[in-house]
Scaffold this motif. Structure first.
Motif, PDB file in Angstrom:
ATOM      1  N   PRO B 276       0.827  -1.207   0.000  1.00  5.41           N
ATOM      2  CA  PRO B 276       0.000   0.000   0.000  1.00  5.41           C
ATOM      3  C   PRO B 276       0.864   1.261   0.000  1.00  5.41           C
ATOM      4  CG  PRO B 276       0.027  -0.999   2.181  1.00  5.41           C
ATOM      5  CD  PRO B 276       0.779  -1.929   1.266  1.00  5.41           C
ATOM      6  N   GLY B 277       0.280   2.380  -0.418  1.00  9.51           N
ATOM      7  CA  GLY B 277       0.973   3.658  -0.338  1.00  9.51           C
ATOM      8  C   GLY B 277       2.010   3.845  -1.427  1.00  9.51           C
ATOM      9  N   ILE B 278       2.797   4.926  -1.315  1.00 11.35           N
ATOM     10  CA  ILE B 278       3.813   5.234  -2.318  1.00 11.35           C
ATOM     11  C   ILE B 278       5.131   5.559  -1.635  1.00 11.35           C
ATOM     12  CG2 ILE B 278       2.169   6.081  -4.030  1.00 11.35           C
ATOM     13  CD1 ILE B 278       3.005   8.921  -3.185  1.00 11.35           C
ATOM     14  N   ARG B 294       4.305   2.054   5.253  1.00 13.86           N
ATOM     15  CA  ARG B 294       3.724   1.103   4.297  1.00 13.86           C
ATOM     16  C   ARG B 294       3.846  -0.335   4.786  1.00 13.86           C
ATOM     17  NH1 ARG B 294       6.406   2.320  -1.433  1.00 13.86           N
ATOM     18  NH2 ARG B 294       4.539   1.276  -2.182  1.00 13.86           N
TER      19      ARG B 294
END
Lengths: 339, 326
Positions: B276-278, B294
């Motif tokens: 998930p996320g960046i 993350r």
């Protein structure tokens, strides 16, 4: 089997380099300057059924993007026709033409190249449904918000410009723009190629969720065989403008028939191959300006026979739903003699 | 193996960029060792610092970038202390780099022979033109360019993308350097051409004892090509391991997430495992472990700085909640 949503019949696309002024004058004076013609797509037929994902694979210059653009209506074919539920799209007129054109949308490789940098995100997604009156004016904003939420974008960021989003979010904007006009088929041209591995997984999951929720069909164009295998029901392999093989995804990976497909699958780097000695296919991809005669693949093919240099092999069904264009399938005696 | 036997030893490398908002570290405290003939993978996503690490080793960091700490020992000689003249002698002779875009290496207005002969004679004035030319021809033949004698007289635009990359590789190999740093050289190429180039790099390293650092985001290439791997995330090396250990028994949750998100590792049609996320922006790094926002295994303890620690021979990771205990 469900009915064909889109059928491409005998599509060819030629790009000619028009003679410049000097060449035209020379021709008037009796010289013979042949104009150079690239056969980007050469007599390609394919169909997409309702709810189906068709993977289109091949290397640079094989015409996979051109056929995608033709199906999406961005480019027009030199020969052949595109049928939407059996109706010739080129013959439709007026409101009907606009209506069926909306049913096919396209998502591009680099979202920064395909999003207007001076439009805010909300305008990018809103423009097409407003023009085509997909939703009544009163409900337009709610329609845009629901599309944004569906692809995982926060409607509160509608006032931002494309450069203020990350790569994965920009790709989501491209997807939202395509979804905003309620399409039935989306042509994805290398749509995850420029994304990092962890973001690529997020976008592929989004494609699969949208398919489940909306019953979408996709043509998924990619050079990444791993991605295509994961997402597709059926795979079409192209080489230098022609389809060389077509099969349901597991059939293709289990029983690849065409020597090019076999080489392509063998050379895909895999996680479970360790310290391998690479044994590559020799030779370069030929230029589409001067493709080899007969079977385009013969100069690189380990099984090339005499007939391959002269005659174009036909795309024949070799098993249910599995087609391949190779002389080895029709001349087993000759093949055995060569071996 | 004692340290002095290594071709390249990088310790405590820190490279930062001085921006209007203050300095941001693209690479912090990176340690790397590469032995003779060894192929090492440097894996990471955009912004992980893998390319900046390669450029730092080559001494190609320009203002506003700056190496602020660490030592880069090539055969025991510290490149950070070397004069610009000495660096010019070493680059292209003992240490060479291949870029993702071969036109970074090639001059578009010079013929290939002019460029290649110059690359030999600038490092060894005693070599005659004719002898240099023969070496260039042999080098082009080695990387699989057909009819090398004629192709020497071509300009870069007369080659296809894959051929240009081979010319760049031939130039990097010309003086039999001790180490080559390759920054995603096959990412833009087609699968069949990529595997031709991987085959040639592998053979050249085996035959000449040249060490190779292969910078990439593609774990599937790393699996087939490399002996040992460093994984980078947001400027840190988060894991170091022999390639089998890394792929079969990853320690760091980020490495594990990367492997799991590869499509061929998932059942067809099923949702991919995703991280998930960046990746965080360089000027807004989270405190402590940079991966913790993350990470599925995070706890409050991850908010402290985490040091690299050993998990057995040749294995290190920067994690306090490892997937495999050391």
């Amino acid at each position: 089997m469900s009915a064909a949503l889109i059928t491409a019949e005998g599509i060819s696309r030629r790009f000619a380099k028009h003679p410049d002024l000097a060449a035209r004058i020379a021709n008037k004076l009796g010289a013979h300057h042949a104009s150079r013609v690239v056969h980007a797509v050469d007599d390609v037929s394919l169909s997409v059924n309702e709810g189906e994902v068709v993977g289109l694979v091949g290397e640079s210059g094989c015409g996979k993007s051109t056929i995608g653009r033709i199906i999406a209506g961005i480019d027009s074919p030199s020969d052949g026709r595109i049928l939407y539920r059996g109706e010739d799209m080129a013959k439709a007129e007026g409101a009907r033409a606009r209506h069926i054109a909306l049913k096919i949308q396209m998502i591009f490789q680099d979202p920064l190249d395909s999003l207007n940098p001076r439009y805010r995100m909300g305008e990018i997604v809103r423009e097409a449904p407003r023009y085509h009156r997909v939703a009544p004016a009163r409900e337009l904003e709610a329609h845009v918000d629901s599309v944004l939420e569906r692809v995982g974008l926060d409607p509160r960021t509608k006032d931002r410009f494309p450069h203020q989003f990350s790569g994965g979010q920009r790709q989501r904007i491209g997807i939202a723009r395509a979804l905003a006009v309620n399409p039935e088929l989306i042509v994805c041209d290398e749509s995850v190629a420029s994304l990092d591995v962890s973001i690529q997984a997020q976008i592929i999951n989004l494609f699969m969720r949208l398919r489940r929720e909306l019953g979408l069909s996709y043509i998924f164009i990619s050079h990444d065989i791993g991605v295509v295998r994961h997402i597709s029901d059926r795979v079409v392999v192209m080489y230098l403008g022609r389809v060389v093989e077509e099969a349901p995804v597991e059939e293709l990976f289990a029983h690849a028939n065409h020597p090019y497909t076999q080489a392509l699958l063998r050379e895909v780097p895999r996680l479970d191959n360790r310290h391998i000695s690479f044994t590559p296919l020799s030779g370069e991809i030929a230029s589409p300006l001067a493709p080899p005669p007969g079977c385009h693949f013969h100069p690189r093919c380990p099984f090339a026979m005499d007939v391959c240099k002269r005659v174009r092999p036909a795309l024949l069904e070799i098993a249910p739903g599995h087609k391949s264009a190779c002389h080895l399938n029709t001349e087993p005696a000759a093949a055995a003699a060569e071996a | 193996m004692p340290e002095e036997m290594k071709t390249l030893v990088v310790t405590g490398l820190r490279t930062q960029f001085n921006t209007a908002k203050g300095p941001v570290a693209a690479v912090r405290d990176v340690n790397l060792k590469v032995a003779r003939g060894e192929i090492v993978g440097l894996v990471g996503e955009s912004g992980s610092g893998k390319s900046v690490t390669g450029l730092s080793i080559m001494g190609l960091i320009d203002a506003p970038g700056e190496i602020t700490a660490g030592a880069i020992l090539l055969n025991g000689e510290d490149l950070r202390k070397a004069s610009p003249k000495r660096l010019r002698e070493l680059r292209g002779d003992r240490i060479a780099m291949i870029f993702q875009d071969p036109m970074m290496t090639l001059n578009p207005v010079l013929r290939i022979d002019t460029q290649m002969i110059e690359a030999i004679r600038v490092h060894d004035h005693k070599v005659g033109r004719q002898e240099a030319r023969e070496r260039c021809r042999d080098a082009l033949g080695l990387v699989g360019i057909p009819s090398p004698e004629e192709r020497l007289e071509a300009y870069p635009h007369e080659f296809s993308g894959g051929m240009r990359q081979r010319v760049a590789i031939a130039i990097a190999m010309l003086n039999r350097p001790d180490i080559i740093i390759a920054d995603e050289p096959t990412t833009a190429l087609d699968v069949t051409i990529q595997s031709q180039i991987l085959a040639q790099m592998q053979k050249l390293c085996r035959d000449t004892g040249t060490a190779l650092i292969w910078i990439t985001h593609d774990l599937t290439v790393v699996a087939g090509l490399t002996d040992r791997v460093y994984v980078m995330y947001a400027g840190d090396v988060v894991e170091e391991a022999p390639v089998e250990d890394l792929l079969d028994r990853p320690i760091h949750p980020y490495t594990d997430g990367l492997i799991r998100s590869i499509p061929s590792h998932n059942a067809p049609g099923q949702p991919l495992n995703q991280i998930p996320g960046i990746t965080p922006a360089l000027d807004r790094m989270p405190a402590g472990c940079r991966f913790h926002p993350r990470c599925p295994r995070r706890t409050d303890a991850c908010l402290e700085e985490i040091a690299l620690r050993s998990f057995g021979p040749a294995r290190e990771a920067r994690c306090i909640h490892p997937l495999v205990e050391g």
